[in-house]
Design a protein around this motif. Structure first.
Motif, PDB file in Angstrom:
ATOM      1  N   LEU A  56      -8.432   1.875   2.883  1.00 46.86           N
ATOM      2  CA  LEU A  56      -7.504   2.238   1.821  1.00 46.86           C
ATOM      3  C   LEU A  56      -6.195   2.749   2.420  1.00 46.86           C
ATOM      4  CD1 LEU A  56      -7.239   2.726  -1.332  1.00 46.86           C
ATOM      5  CD2 LEU A  56      -7.823   5.110  -0.802  1.00 46.86           C
ATOM      6  N   PRO A  57      -5.037   2.179   2.055  1.00 45.26           N
ATOM      7  CA  PRO A  57      -3.762   2.716   2.536  1.00 45.26           C
ATOM      8  C   PRO A  57      -3.551   4.136   1.998  1.00 45.26           C
ATOM      9  CG  PRO A  57      -3.479   0.523   1.594  1.00 45.26           C
ATOM     10  CD  PRO A  57      -4.857   0.972   1.229  1.00 45.26           C
ATOM     11  N   ARG A  58      -3.188   5.043   2.891  1.00 44.05           N
ATOM     12  CA  ARG A  58      -2.964   6.423   2.433  1.00 44.05           C
ATOM     13  C   ARG A  58      -1.751   6.496   1.522  1.00 44.05           C
ATOM     14  NH1 ARG A  58      -0.370  11.213   3.922  1.00 44.05           N
ATOM     15  NH2 ARG A  58       0.723  10.222   5.671  1.00 44.05           N
ATOM     16  N   ARG A  59      -0.668   5.834   1.933  1.00 38.54           N
ATOM     17  CA  ARG A  59       0.549   5.800   1.128  1.00 38.54           C
ATOM     18  C   ARG A  59       0.906   4.332   0.865  1.00 38.54           C
ATOM     19  NH1 ARG A  59       4.291   9.021   5.233  1.00 38.54           N
ATOM     20  NH2 ARG A  59       3.315   7.352   6.481  1.00 38.54           N
ATOM     21  N   LEU A  60       0.828   3.936  -0.384  1.00 37.41           N
ATOM     22  CA  LEU A  60       1.109   2.552  -0.757  1.00 37.41           C
ATOM     23  C   LEU A  60       2.401   2.497  -1.558  1.00 37.41           C
ATOM     24  CD1 LEU A  60       0.189  -0.458  -0.941  1.00 37.41           C
ATOM     25  CD2 LEU A  60      -0.906   0.165  -3.120  1.00 37.41           C
ATOM     26  N   LEU A  61       3.278   1.608  -1.155  1.00 39.73           N
ATOM     27  CA  LEU A  61       4.512   1.374  -1.896  1.00 39.73           C
ATOM     28  C   LEU A  61       4.404   0.016  -2.576  1.00 39.73           C
ATOM     29  CD1 LEU A  61       8.097   2.124  -0.612  1.00 39.73           C
ATOM     30  CD2 LEU A  61       7.619   0.211  -2.126  1.00 39.73           C
ATOM     31  N   VAL A  62       4.571   0.006  -3.884  1.00 37.67           N
ATOM     32  CA  VAL A  62       4.479  -1.235  -4.665  1.00 37.67           C
ATOM     33  C   VAL A  62       5.876  -1.638  -5.095  1.00 37.67           C
ATOM     34  CG1 VAL A  62       3.557  -2.333  -6.733  1.00 37.67           C
ATOM     35  CG2 VAL A  62       2.160  -0.676  -5.480  1.00 37.67           C
TER      36      VAL A  62
ATOM     37  N   ILE B 161      11.557   6.409   1.050  1.00 35.38           N
ATOM     38  CA  ILE B 161      10.147   6.455   0.661  1.00 35.38           C
ATOM     39  C   ILE B 161       9.317   6.028   1.859  1.00 35.38           C
ATOM     40  CG2 ILE B 161       8.407   5.657  -0.974  1.00 35.38           C
ATOM     41  CD1 ILE B 161      10.776   4.746  -2.767  1.00 35.38           C
ATOM     42  N   GLU B 162       8.530   6.928   2.403  1.00 36.19           N
ATOM     43  CA  GLU B 162       7.664   6.585   3.524  1.00 36.19           C
ATOM     44  C   GLU B 162       6.380   5.943   3.011  1.00 36.19           C
ATOM     45  OE1 GLU B 162       7.032   9.900   6.071  1.00 36.19           O
ATOM     46  OE2 GLU B 162       9.168  10.150   6.548  1.00 36.19           O
ATOM     47  N   PHE B 163       5.897   4.976   3.771  1.00 38.01           N
ATOM     48  CA  PHE B 163       4.697   4.269   3.338  1.00 38.01           C
ATOM     49  C   PHE B 163       3.900   3.797   4.550  1.00 38.01           C
ATOM     50  CE2 PHE B 163       8.043   1.108   3.719  1.00 38.01           C
ATOM     51  CZ  PHE B 163       7.423   0.062   4.395  1.00 38.01           C
ATOM     52  N   ASP B 164       2.625   3.581   4.305  1.00 36.86           N
ATOM     53  CA  ASP B 164       1.741   3.002   5.316  1.00 36.86           C
ATOM     54  C   ASP B 164       1.504   1.516   5.061  1.00 36.86           C
ATOM     55  OD1 ASP B 164       1.130   5.527   6.714  1.00 36.86           O
ATOM     56  OD2 ASP B 164       0.201   6.057   4.809  1.00 36.86           O
ATOM     57  N   ALA B 165       1.638   1.127   3.802  1.00 36.24           N
ATOM     58  CA  ALA B 165       1.498  -0.288   3.430  1.00 36.24           C
ATOM     59  C   ALA B 165       2.414  -0.564   2.258  1.00 36.24           C
ATOM     60  CB  ALA B 165       0.050  -0.621   3.071  1.00 36.24           C
ATOM     61  N   ILE B 166       2.941  -1.769   2.227  1.00 35.46           N
ATOM     62  CA  ILE B 166       3.831  -2.155   1.124  1.00 35.46           C
ATOM     63  C   ILE B 166       3.284  -3.413   0.474  1.00 35.46           C
ATOM     64  CG2 ILE B 166       5.359  -3.455   2.686  1.00 35.46           C
ATOM     65  CD1 ILE B 166       7.695  -2.541   0.846  1.00 35.46           C
ATOM     66  N   LEU B 167       3.183  -3.377  -0.845  1.00 38.81           N
ATOM     67  CA  LEU B 167       2.668  -4.502  -1.623  1.00 38.81           C
ATOM     68  C   LEU B 167       3.825  -5.122  -2.384  1.00 38.81           C
ATOM     69  CD1 LEU B 167       0.375  -6.219  -2.893  1.00 38.81           C
ATOM     70  CD2 LEU B 167       0.101  -4.417  -4.587  1.00 38.81           C
TER      71      LEU B 167
ATOM     72  N   GLN C  68       5.886   3.305  -6.987  1.00 38.56           N
ATOM     73  CA  GLN C  68       6.220   1.984  -7.529  1.00 38.56           C
ATOM     74  C   GLN C  68       7.724   1.902  -7.751  1.00 38.56           C
ATOM     75  OE1 GLN C  68       4.203   1.020 -11.183  1.00 38.56           O
ATOM     76  NE2 GLN C  68       4.686  -1.154 -11.059  1.00 38.56           N
ATOM     77  N   VAL C  69       8.334   0.850  -7.231  1.00 43.88           N
ATOM     78  CA  VAL C  69       9.783   0.681  -7.298  1.00 43.88           C
ATOM     79  C   VAL C  69      10.108  -0.573  -8.106  1.00 43.88           C
ATOM     80  CG1 VAL C  69      11.900   0.308  -5.970  1.00 43.88           C
ATOM     81  CG2 VAL C  69      10.116   1.827  -5.079  1.00 43.88           C
TER      82      VAL C  69
ATOM     83  N   CYS D 110       3.846  -7.758   4.888  1.00 37.86           N
ATOM     84  CA  CYS D 110       3.715  -7.326   3.494  1.00 37.86           C
ATOM     85  C   CYS D 110       2.341  -7.681   2.947  1.00 37.86           C
ATOM     86  CB  CYS D 110       4.766  -8.008   2.625  1.00 37.86           C
ATOM     87  SG  CYS D 110       6.386  -7.289   2.702  1.00 37.86           S
ATOM     88  N   LEU D 111       1.819  -6.811   2.139  1.00 36.77           N
ATOM     89  CA  LEU D 111       0.682  -7.171   1.312  1.00 36.77           C
ATOM     90  C   LEU D 111       1.188  -7.937   0.107  1.00 36.77           C
ATOM     91  CD1 LEU D 111      -1.332  -3.800   1.286  1.00 36.77           C
ATOM     92  CD2 LEU D 111      -1.883  -5.875   2.572  1.00 36.77           C
ATOM     93  N   THR D 112       0.421  -8.908  -0.340  1.00 39.14           N
ATOM     94  CA  THR D 112       0.731  -9.652  -1.551  1.00 39.14           C
ATOM     95  C   THR D 112      -0.558  -9.800  -2.355  1.00 39.14           C
ATOM     96  OG1 THR D 112       0.237 -11.847  -0.642  1.00 39.14           O
ATOM     97  CG2 THR D 112       2.472 -10.976  -0.270  1.00 39.14           C
ATOM     98  N   SER D 113      -0.421 -10.399  -3.520  1.00 43.33           N
ATOM     99  CA  SER D 113      -1.619 -10.653  -4.318  1.00 43.33           C
ATOM    100  C   SER D 113      -2.541 -11.665  -3.653  1.00 43.33           C
ATOM    101  CB  SER D 113      -1.222 -11.150  -5.715  1.00 43.33           C
ATOM    102  OG  SER D 113      -0.378 -12.282  -5.619  1.00 43.33           O
ATOM    103  N   ASP D 114      -2.085 -12.320  -2.579  1.00 47.28           N
ATOM    104  CA  ASP D 114      -2.941 -13.253  -1.837  1.00 47.28           C
ATOM    105  C   ASP D 114      -3.759 -12.562  -0.755  1.00 47.28           C
ATOM    106  OD1 ASP D 114      -2.076 -15.323  -3.383  1.00 47.28           O
ATOM    107  OD2 ASP D 114      -1.171 -16.472  -1.756  1.00 47.28           O
TER     108      ASP D 114
END
Length: 515
Positions: A199-205, A291-297, A228-229, A187-191
């Motif tokens: 740049l992630p093409r599809r980002l899920l927040v 929801i498909e994603f390349d990166a999840i924050l 954004q979920v 997972c990506l986080t604020s850290d």
């Protein structure tokens, strides 16, 4: 266990531990007046104040000087938001009579600028600066081995120092969502989001709070396809509906798919054979969707950092609600000489609150024999740095209703402000809650351009007990965004005009015309 209960339960225990527990023998003399654990905003400010008071102080940090705010939070996020905003302004140049431009975004360079900004500010929080102030700065992991002894481990090299007082300012860490199939390490986080160079093409927040909204908007403006979920019914759950709705509308206008009222069920491969491709299954309105994603924050909040510092061994309890360190109103734990401040102390996880608490932690820990001060939380401002910004101080309408606090509402729409019109920044409002029939301010919400700056006048007024009449009597420069503060005071004055006096004046002027 609540903080107050934990303190009361431990107050006598502290004395017993000091005098009756053979493991914790109080030293006859001390190496330091104060040891501060953690060199974020809270720890740095505490150390600075202690040194200014001429105490002998040691500051211990196991990671980067400056803590979360400098390295992972406020500073890098605002640098990223600035680049993203400029990209959006370029797209909207036609509204200002200029040729619209399609920004050519070099994401790696954007992130390089973020790190240059960090490097520029870093000397303010550096070891060299604080050493020059007379503070001993030690790099290593600190652990309390008694109420007066700190063990410091620097890559296996250990030393122990004694201190009369201790301030724990160990900050917080991102919470990771517990979702089946989701590997927290991926997972990506604020850290760690600042380590990205592509740049992630599809980002899920995940998360609709301040961090989630800011990052969703920034990455969308820089070119990501963002979803954004949020499990709750709306974004920004701590703000009023009208403020949250404006932000949600802005995000959707910029192409972000905002799904409120959707619970994350599970994470799984997409099944199309693409390496690393994943999808999140969410449920909302009784139906599931993928929801498909390349990166999840993961932006679902931050947890106080309490593990590994010896707090458990000393029996220092945590608050049941937010797991912050239990302390009384002076930031004192169950031990009279151990204090906390910053994110690890709660109840607000803001850099400016950490610095505010640090004054109390420093003074109370060092000058306790002369009396202690209770932390003043009466006026705590904060801002969500979306576009438009949302700034608040004091009560919101929702909070006033929930607490049964009587109030009057005065509102001014920024679309009526000349400077907002000239800047194309008319989206937003100022909303002030006052005591019925009086000008005393209970709370302020501002949504709009530079709301975090504009609200400062209200914060000062509330802190110093000044009402809307004083803001009305103050000359504001024309044309500025801050003039909106005066405008909302005008609205309040018109709504509270002395009707009997006006009726008399109407008769008086009629008589003057006929005389």
């Amino acid at each position: 266990m609540k903080a107050a209960d934990a303190f009361e339960q431990g107050a006598s225990g502290a004395k017993d531990g000091r005098e009756g527990n053979p493991r914790w023998r109080r030293p006859k003399k001390f190496d330091r007046n104060l040891v501060v654990i953690g060199a974020g905003a809270a720890g740095l400010t505490t150390s600075f104040i202690a040194a200014a008071l001429k105490a002998k102080v040691t500051l211990v940090e196991s990671g980067k000087m400056g803590g979360d705010c400098l390295n992972y939070g406020c500073v890098p996020s605002k640098a990223l938001l600035r680049s993203a905003k400029l990209a959006q302004q370029m797209r909207g140049a036609a509204a200002y009579g200029l040729g619209a431009a399609v920004p050519k975004i070099d994401f790696a360079e954007v992130m390089a600028r973020v790190h240059r900004v960090i490097d520029t500010i870093a000397p303010h929080d550096s070891t060299e600066r604080f050493t020059a102030l007379g503070i001993e700065v030690l790099h290593g992991h600190a652990r309390l081995v008694s109420p007066w002894l700190i063990e410091i481990d620097d890559a296996g090299a250990k030393r122990t120092i004694s201190t009369r007082s201790i301030v724990v300012a160990t900050g917080s860490r991102p919470r990771i969502a517990d979702i089946p199939g989701l590997d927290g390490s991926s997972c990506l986080t604020s850290d760690n989001v600042w380590d990205l160079t592509a740049l992630p093409r599809r980002l899920l927040v995940l998360g609709g709070g301040a961090i989630g909204c800011e990052m969703a908007q920034a990455f969308a403006r820089l070119g990501s396809i963002v979803t954004q979920v949020e499990a709750g019914p709306r974004l920004l759950p701590h703000e009023d509906d009208d403020a949250a709705s404006l932000v949600a509308a802005a995000l959707r206008t910029e192409g972000i798919t905002v799904l409120t009222g959707h619970e994350a069920m599970r994470c799984e491969p997409t099944g199309d054979g693409e390496p690393g491709a994943r999808r999140l299954i969410v449920k909302g309105g009784g139906r599931e969707r993928a929801i498909e994603f390349d990166a999840i924050l993961c932006a679902i909040g931050r947890a106080p950092r309490t593990e590994g510092f010896g707090l458990d061994e000393l029996g220092i309890a945590l608050d049941d609600d937010d797991k912050s360190v239990a302390a009384d109103a002076t930031l004192r734990t169950r031990y009279p000489n151990i204090f906390v401040c910053g994110d690890v102390a709660g109840p607000y996880q803001f850099t400016h609150v950490a610095s505010h608490q640090a004054w109390y932690a420093a003074v109370n820990s060092l000058l306790g024999p002369f009396g202690r001060f209770r932390v003043d939380y009466r006026v705590i401002p904060w801002t969500t740095f979306t576009d438009p910004e949302v700034a608040r101080a004091g009560l919101s309408e929702r909070e006033a209703k929930e607490r049964g606090v009587a109030y009057e509402l005065t509102r001014f729409d920024l679309a009526e402000l000349d400077r907002a019109v000239t800047d194309g920044a008319g989206r937003g409002f100022i909303k002030v809650l006052t005591v019925p029939g009086k000008d005393r301010i209970l709370g302020v919400t501002i949504v709009g351009e530079h709301a975090g700056d504009v609200i400062a006048e209200f914060v000062l007024a509330m802190k110093q007990g000044l009402g809307l009449k004083k803001i009305l009597d103050t000359i504001h420069i024309y044309p500025t965004l801050a003039e909106a503060n005066h405008s909302v005071a005008v609205v309040w004055r018109l709504e509270h005009a002395p009707q009997r006096v006006l009726a008399w004046l109407e008769r008086f002027f009629a008589w003057r015309r006929s005389a």
